[in-house]
Design a protein around this motif. Structure first.
Motif: not given
Length: 449
Positions: A168, A220, A223, A280-282, A284-286, A289, A396
């Motif tokens: 990223a 980060t 993550d 990795c981006n997915l 981090s976003r999903r 929690h 995913c």
């Protein structure tokens, strides 16, 4: 930090470009000139002086289609496009490409570099001092601002085929020797004696508050570690130390805490780099929690931190129970639901038995009577891999978050299918004089026998 991969790619491209441009001149192409006037020297008559200036930029621009076909062009463009200081470099050469696509900005940067290297030349000889001056200007654009914090950590249990891999903006994993300027401790990492060596993670954060930037950087790193552990096999770990630098200051060590010894190796091929970047981006976003999935994910990560697979077994079984056995362990539903989701129809009976054996192994570990051998290690590792696969597929979006209900639905479908097959066999058997279904033992009874 200066990327050796980018520097090598640009040097290779400039050599090829120089060869091509020299060949054009040798074939009869002429570099255009501009006739410019200068004022007279002091004490002379008011007669202007004229000089010729080679318009190498125009000459290069006319041959851009051919230059784009050079073998090294694509790699130079790809690396420039991911270069963190690209916008600052363009501004430094008088180009404002803000808002333009990354490839457009990389194209403008490569043209500017060529014009600087070959400025006002007609022979297109690649002069080392000019090339180094152009590269130094590019490197200057990547130097940290006074408020930028750069965090460097070591990563164990992962191998990449490329010298460096940008995941990223501001986040890169690289071979220790692929970057110039990283702290010597991260390059050597005396704690690492595992086969395959280690990688370094470089993360840049621009924030006026260094404490907040450090906290964000550590988040980060965690993550990234979570995503890598979900992506493939192997127990991956961060080194116990990281290093941080604010602006152009000195490197300072930063304690990340104890980490387990890595086991296995996650090998990322060049073909898998885009997949890993997207994954990795997915994650981090999903990342979940405040629910059962988040709790199970945390138990999975705790298991990855344990010193042995047997210590991790309870963590991983607890995570599976949270996802698949909300009724509690006394229900005895865990093994069947794991098999419904993680095995083919033909392999469900075997996986049910192995999950039941893993639960028994956990009890033996607690009592201190477990046989710590290859078979039990394989059983504990199998539980970890099934949990990993379920977590990955839910995050995913491939599986529903209500895994228990999904498993029950699959089991009902299988039962209905079995009953249909038995009915069809019974009908066929009666026609051929074979025993009826009532005269034959059921599949469940046969398995029990």
């Amino acid at each position: 930090m200066r990327s050796r991969q980018l520097e090598s790619a640009l040097c290779g491209f400039m050599n090829e470009a120089a060869d091509h441009l020299r060949a054009e001149v040798a074939a009869g192409a002429e570099v255009p000139f501009d006739l410019g006037a200068r004022g007279p020297r002091r004490g002379r008559a008011e007669t202007p002086l004229y000089c010729y200036r080679a318009l190498t930029g125009e000459f290069i621009a006319e041959r851009e289609p051919a230059i784009k076909r050079l073998p090294t062009h694509a790699e130079a463009m790809r690396l420039l496009e991911s270069f963190d200081g690209l916008d600052r470099y363009l501004l430094s050469v008088g180009l404002d490409a803000g808002g333009a696509p990354g490839r457009t900005r990389a194209k403008a940067a490569l043209r500017a570099l060529m014009e600087q290297v070959f400025e006002e030349q007609t022979d297109f000889q690649l002069r080392p001092e000019r090339l180094q001056a152009a590269l130094a200007r590019l490197e200057q654009a990547d130097l940290a601002s006074d408020s930028e914090l750069v965090l460097v950590a070591t990563l164990h249990g992962v191998a990449i085929s490329s010298p460096e891999l940008q995941l990223a903006k501001g986040l890169t994993i690289a071979q220790p020797d692929a970057l110039r300027g990283i702290p010597e401790g991260a390059r050597i990492d005396l704690e690492d004696d595992a086969p395959g060596g280690h990688l370094v993670i470089v993360h840049a954060i621009d924030d006026d508050d260094p404490h907040l930037a450090t906290s964000r950087g550590e988040d980060t790193l965690r993550d990234l570690l979570r995503a890598l552990r979900l992506f493939g096999d192997g127990r991956i770990a961060l080194g116990p130390l990281a290093w941080r630098r604010i602006g152009t200051g000195s490197w300072q060590p930063l304690t990340l805490g104890a980490s387990p010894r890595p086991e296995g190796m996650l090998a990322v091929t060049a073909e898998q780099e885009d997949e890993l970047r997207a994954f990795c981006n997915l994650v981090s976003r999903r990342a979940p929690h405040g629910n059962e999935l988040a709790w199970a994910l945390r138990r999975f990560e705790l298991g990855c931190e344990r010193e042995s697979q047997f210590e991790a077994l309870s963590d991983h079984l607890l995570a599976l129970r949270a996802l698949l056995e909300p009724e509690g362990p006394s229900s005895g539903l865990l093994a069947g639901r794991v098999a419904a989701l993680c095995a083919t129809r033909e392999g469900r009976a075997e996986l049910t038995e192995r999950t039941t054996a893993a639960v028994a192994l956990e009890q033996a570990v607690v009592k201190g009577t477990a046989q710590l051998n290859g078979a039990s290690c394989g059983l504990a590792d199998e539980v970890a891999r099934h949990l990993q696969a379920l977590l990955r597929d839910v995050i995913c979006g491939h599986l529903s978050t209500d895994l228990a209900a999904l498993a029950d639905e699959l089991l009902v479908r299988e039962q209905e299918l079995e009953e249909q097959e038995e009915a069809e066999q019974a009908a066929g058997g009666q026609e051929d004089g074979e025993p009826t279904a009532a005269e034959k033992p059921s599949r469940a009874a046969a398995r029990t026998a």
